[in-house]
Design an enzyme around this catalytic site. Structure first.
Site, PDB file in Angstrom:
ATOM      1  CB  CYS A  59      41.301  35.710  38.626  1.00  0.00           C
ATOM      2  SG  CYS A  59      42.410  37.114  38.650  1.00  0.00           S
ATOM      3  CB  CYS A 101      46.458  37.411  39.166  1.00  0.00           C
ATOM      4  SG  CYS A 101      47.156  38.537  37.960  1.00  0.00           S
ATOM      5  CB  CYS A 129      37.761  37.390  34.543  1.00  0.00           C
ATOM      6  SG  CYS A 129      37.278  36.935  32.889  1.00  0.00           S
TER       7      CYS A 129
END
Length: 143
Positions: free
Chosen positions: A86, A90, A12
């Site tokens: 997120c 990522c 996150c």
């Protein structure tokens, strides 16, 4: 020959609430059957106190955890990467199973608002354990 232990990475933004609770549940419920890690794309300085309290209420202590920065190596060496808000920050690696869990962010919320998030995370973690680590056959020596 046994297959390698699955590795789950929870990601996150701040690695201070959702991912820490998920890591706590998976570690507590799966034991050493699954490698568990968490990280954040912009880690906070400390874990969210409401997340710590919510987990304490169910008997899981996450106070020894600290927010960690997400690295490409951590993603690449994971079997499953579970993102929690997120977005596109990522890193992507072919062959890694990515899943997005849409969950409210507990940041700035009180314990009353964090409890339902915690409970939803537990439900999803239990489903993940069932998928990755089917139960052992019943012990024939014990009814």
């Amino acid at each position: 020959m046994t297959s390698p232990k699955p590795s789950v990475l929870f990601v996150c933004v701040h690695n201070a609430g959702r991912s820490q609770m998920a890591q706590g549940f998976l570690t507590h419920l799966a034991g050493d059957r699954i490698e568990v890690r968490s990280a954040g794309t912009a880690p906070a300085d400390t874990i969210n106190p409401a997340a710590v309290e919510a987990m304490r209420e169910v008997g899981i202590d996450i106070t020894d955890q600290t927010p960690k920065v997400l690295t490409p190596d951590t993603v690449e060496t994971s079997t499953i990467v579970i993102t929690m808000g997120c977005g596109d920050t990522c890193p992507y690696f072919p062959g890694v199973d990515y899943r997005d869990w849409k969950l409210d962010d507990p940041a700035g919320k009180d314990i009353t608002a964090v409890r339902p998030i915690r409970d939803e995370i537990r439900t999803r973690v239990e489903q993940l354990i069932d998928e990755l680590s089917p139960p052992s056959p019943p012990d024939q020596n014990h009814p």
